[in-house]
Write a protein that holds these residues in place. Structure first.
Motif, PDB file in Angstrom:
ATOM      1  N   MET A 139      25.019   6.995  18.677  1.00 60.47           N
ATOM      2  CA  MET A 139      26.205   6.141  18.638  1.00 60.47           C
ATOM      3  C   MET A 139      27.346   6.745  17.842  1.00 60.47           C
ATOM      4  SD  MET A 139      24.712   2.347  18.629  1.00 60.47           S
ATOM      5  CE  MET A 139      23.947   1.769  20.115  1.00 60.47           C
ATOM      6  N   GLY A 140      27.170   7.957  17.394  1.00 60.01           N
ATOM      7  CA  GLY A 140      28.241   8.639  16.684  1.00 60.01           C
ATOM      8  C   GLY A 140      28.681   7.890  15.446  1.00 60.01           C
ATOM      9  N   LYS A 141      29.978   7.622  15.370  1.00 57.95           N
ATOM     10  CA  LYS A 141      30.537   6.948  14.199  1.00 57.95           C
ATOM     11  C   LYS A 141      30.830   5.473  14.464  1.00 57.95           C
ATOM     12  CE  LYS A 141      33.918   9.917  13.643  1.00 57.95           C
ATOM     13  NZ  LYS A 141      35.072  10.605  13.058  1.00 57.95           N
ATOM     14  N   ASP A 142      30.336   4.940  15.594  1.00 55.96           N
ATOM     15  CA  ASP A 142      30.645   3.559  15.940  1.00 55.96           C
ATOM     16  C   ASP A 142      29.415   2.807  16.460  1.00 55.96           C
ATOM     17  OD1 ASP A 142      31.876   1.191  16.499  1.00 55.96           O
ATOM     18  OD2 ASP A 142      33.192   1.977  18.053  1.00 55.96           O
ATOM     19  N   PRO A 143      28.548   2.355  15.560  1.00 56.49           N
ATOM     20  CA  PRO A 143      27.336   1.651  15.986  1.00 56.49           C
ATOM     21  C   PRO A 143      27.511   0.139  16.169  1.00 56.49           C
ATOM     22  CG  PRO A 143      27.241   2.027  13.645  1.00 56.49           C
ATOM     23  CD  PRO A 143      28.529   2.674  14.133  1.00 56.49           C
ATOM     24  N   ARG A 144      28.721  -0.294  16.525  1.00 54.41           N
ATOM     25  CA  ARG A 144      28.957  -1.731  16.702  1.00 54.41           C
ATOM     26  C   ARG A 144      28.043  -2.358  17.747  1.00 54.41           C
ATOM     27  NH1 ARG A 144      35.507  -2.065  16.236  1.00 54.41           N
ATOM     28  NH2 ARG A 144      35.440   0.191  16.260  1.00 54.41           N
ATOM     29  N   LEU A 145      27.683  -1.602  18.755  1.00 61.13           N
ATOM     30  CA  LEU A 145      26.867  -2.140  19.842  1.00 61.13           C
ATOM     31  C   LEU A 145      25.367  -1.889  19.642  1.00 61.13           C
ATOM     32  CD1 LEU A 145      29.166  -1.143  22.827  1.00 61.13           C
ATOM     33  CD2 LEU A 145      29.081  -3.315  21.571  1.00 61.13           C
TER      34      LEU A 145
ATOM     35  N   ALA B  93      26.151  -5.097  12.958  1.00 61.98           N
ATOM     36  CA  ALA B  93      25.183  -5.138  14.057  1.00 61.98           C
ATOM     37  C   ALA B  93      23.836  -5.679  13.580  1.00 61.98           C
ATOM     38  CB  ALA B  93      25.008  -3.745  14.660  1.00 61.98           C
ATOM     39  N   LEU B  94      23.408  -5.270  12.396  1.00 63.35           N
ATOM     40  CA  LEU B  94      22.147  -5.777  11.842  1.00 63.35           C
ATOM     41  C   LEU B  94      22.247  -7.266  11.539  1.00 63.35           C
ATOM     42  CD1 LEU B  94      21.251  -2.791   9.502  1.00 63.35           C
ATOM     43  CD2 LEU B  94      19.839  -3.642  11.397  1.00 63.35           C
ATOM     44  N   ALA B  95      23.367  -7.697  11.005  1.00 58.28           N
ATOM     45  CA  ALA B  95      23.559  -9.120  10.693  1.00 58.28           C
ATOM     46  C   ALA B  95      23.545  -9.964  11.969  1.00 58.28           C
ATOM     47  CB  ALA B  95      24.864  -9.326   9.929  1.00 58.28           C
ATOM     48  N   ARG B  96      24.200  -9.494  13.012  1.00 53.22           N
ATOM     49  CA  ARG B  96      24.205 -10.225  14.284  1.00 53.22           C
ATOM     50  C   ARG B  96      22.804 -10.324  14.877  1.00 53.22           C
ATOM     51  NH1 ARG B  96      29.520  -7.445  16.905  1.00 53.22           N
ATOM     52  NH2 ARG B  96      31.058  -8.731  15.831  1.00 53.22           N
ATOM     53  N   THR B  97      22.073  -9.235  14.776  1.00 56.03           N
ATOM     54  CA  THR B  97      20.703  -9.222  15.282  1.00 56.03           C
ATOM     55  C   THR B  97      19.850 -10.228  14.521  1.00 56.03           C
ATOM     56  OG1 THR B  97      20.955  -6.891  15.847  1.00 56.03           O
ATOM     57  CG2 THR B  97      18.715  -7.735  15.752  1.00 56.03           C
ATOM     58  N   ASP B  98      20.032 -10.271  13.219  1.00 56.41           N
ATOM     59  CA  ASP B  98      19.292 -11.217  12.388  1.00 56.41           C
ATOM     60  C   ASP B  98      19.681 -12.656  12.728  1.00 56.41           C
ATOM     61  OD1 ASP B  98      17.485 -11.996  10.411  1.00 56.41           O
ATOM     62  OD2 ASP B  98      18.995 -11.880   8.816  1.00 56.41           O
ATOM     63  N   LEU B  99      20.971 -12.925  12.873  1.00 58.28           N
ATOM     64  CA  LEU B  99      21.438 -14.273  13.225  1.00 58.28           C
ATOM     65  C   LEU B  99      20.904 -14.730  14.578  1.00 58.28           C
ATOM     66  CD1 LEU B  99      25.145 -14.209  12.018  1.00 58.28           C
ATOM     67  CD2 LEU B  99      23.304 -15.676  11.159  1.00 58.28           C
ATOM     68  N   ALA B 100      20.722 -13.784  15.486  1.00 61.49           N
ATOM     69  CA  ALA B 100      20.216 -14.116  16.816  1.00 61.49           C
ATOM     70  C   ALA B 100      18.693 -14.282  16.829  1.00 61.49           C
ATOM     71  CB  ALA B 100      20.623 -13.034  17.812  1.00 61.49           C
ATOM     72  N   GLY B 101      18.073 -14.047  15.689  1.00 61.42           N
ATOM     73  CA  GLY B 101      16.623 -14.217  15.592  1.00 61.42           C
ATOM     74  C   GLY B 101      15.820 -13.059  16.139  1.00 61.42           C
TER      75      GLY B 101
ATOM     76  N   PRO C  97      33.110   3.666   7.447  1.00 61.21           N
ATOM     77  CA  PRO C  97      33.200   2.522   8.363  1.00 61.21           C
ATOM     78  C   PRO C  97      31.992   2.401   9.296  1.00 61.21           C
ATOM     79  CG  PRO C  97      35.252   3.764   8.369  1.00 61.21           C
ATOM     80  CD  PRO C  97      34.267   4.542   7.555  1.00 61.21           C
ATOM     81  N   ALA C  98      31.348   3.516   9.618  1.00 64.27           N
ATOM     82  CA  ALA C  98      30.171   3.456  10.498  1.00 64.27           C
ATOM     83  C   ALA C  98      29.076   2.602   9.872  1.00 64.27           C
ATOM     84  CB  ALA C  98      29.649   4.861  10.786  1.00 64.27           C
ATOM     85  N   PHE C  99      28.905   2.706   8.567  1.00 65.19           N
ATOM     86  CA  PHE C  99      27.888   1.901   7.895  1.00 65.19           C
ATOM     87  C   PHE C  99      28.272   0.424   7.927  1.00 65.19           C
ATOM     88  CE2 PHE C  99      27.152   6.019   5.615  1.00 65.19           C
ATOM     89  CZ  PHE C  99      25.951   6.299   6.240  1.00 65.19           C
ATOM     90  N   ARG C 100      29.540   0.144   7.795  1.00 68.83           N
ATOM     91  CA  ARG C 100      30.016  -1.241   7.874  1.00 68.83           C
ATOM     92  C   ARG C 100      29.714  -1.802   9.271  1.00 68.83           C
ATOM     93  NH1 ARG C 100      34.376  -0.599   5.398  1.00 68.83           N
ATOM     94  NH2 ARG C 100      35.669   0.120   7.106  1.00 68.83           N
ATOM     95  N   HIS C 101      29.985  -1.027  10.308  1.00 69.00           N
ATOM     96  CA  HIS C 101      29.685  -1.464  11.674  1.00 69.00           C
ATOM     97  C   HIS C 101      28.178  -1.669  11.877  1.00 69.00           C
ATOM     98  CE1 HIS C 101      33.809  -0.922  12.670  1.00 69.00           C
ATOM     99  NE2 HIS C 101      33.768   0.410  12.705  1.00 69.00           N
ATOM    100  N   LEU C 102      27.386  -0.794  11.284  1.00 70.25           N
ATOM    101  CA  LEU C 102      25.931  -0.931  11.377  1.00 70.25           C
ATOM    102  C   LEU C 102      25.468  -2.215  10.694  1.00 70.25           C
ATOM    103  CD1 LEU C 102      23.177   0.190  12.193  1.00 70.25           C
ATOM    104  CD2 LEU C 102      23.174   1.483  10.039  1.00 70.25           C
TER     105      LEU C 102
END
Length: 174
Positions: free
Chosen positions: A41-47, A101-109, A93-98
């Motif tokens: 994902m290079g420098k953009d792991p938002r997805l 993504a981890l927080a969203r995954t956690d919120l989605a269960g 910023p890549a770590f912030r995006h990561l």
């Protein structure tokens, strides 16, 4: 059926910061299991959330300067990562995006059952060449991933020699 996700972070045009792409190439060449998903994902792991969601094992590979020796390798679990998340998000910023993504995954269960981070200490930060110490670290990182796959019965001991001898093509140029 198990779900394994391996995500690479970095920049292939910034020297050793492209190490994760070589790690993923080696894993892709030596595993043919459809349960293993690989993405650089290079420098953009938002997805990254889609890959992380409900994974039995998620491994994130990248480079990180931790004031260690170039080519040093650090293996963290999610607890250690959370301890360092605040300063890492400020550094890159890549770590912030990561983190998002981890927080969203956690919120989605669907937070991964096991989450592992492999960080390699960079030496070169310009161009596309990989330094000799980081080449050795790439092999160690591939070996560490292979160990995790063996624990899940997704690889056999017979596969180990080819994985551990792999050297990235770009890095082998002298």
């Amino acid at each position: 059926m198990k779900k394994i996700s391996i995500i690479g972070l970095g920049d292939v045009l910034a020297g050793d910061h492209g190490a994760a792409s070589h790690v993923l190439d080696a894993v892709a060449n030596d595993t043919a299991d459809e349960t293993i998903q690989l993405a650089f994902m290079g420098k953009d792991p938002r997805l990254a959330g889609g890959m992380l969601y409900a994974a039995d094992l998620a491994i994130i590979v990248g480079t990180l300067r931790l004031a260690g020796v170039p080519g040093g390798m650090h293996v963290w679990n999610d607890r250690v990562f959370k301890t360092h998340a605040a300063w890492m998000a400020k550094v890159d910023p890549a770590f912030r995006h990561l983190l998002v993504a981890l927080a969203r995954t956690d919120l989605a269960g669907g937070f991964p059952e096991k989450l592992m981070f492999i960080w390699i200490e960079p030496q070169l930060t310009e161009g596309y060449a990989i330094s000799k110490p980081v080449r050795r670290a790439i092999r160690r990182a591939v070996g560490r991933i292979f160990q995790e796959l063996c624990k899940l019965d997704l690889a056999t001991v017979a596969d180990a020699p080819s994985v551990l001898r792999w050297v990235p093509a770009v890095a082998s140029l002298r």
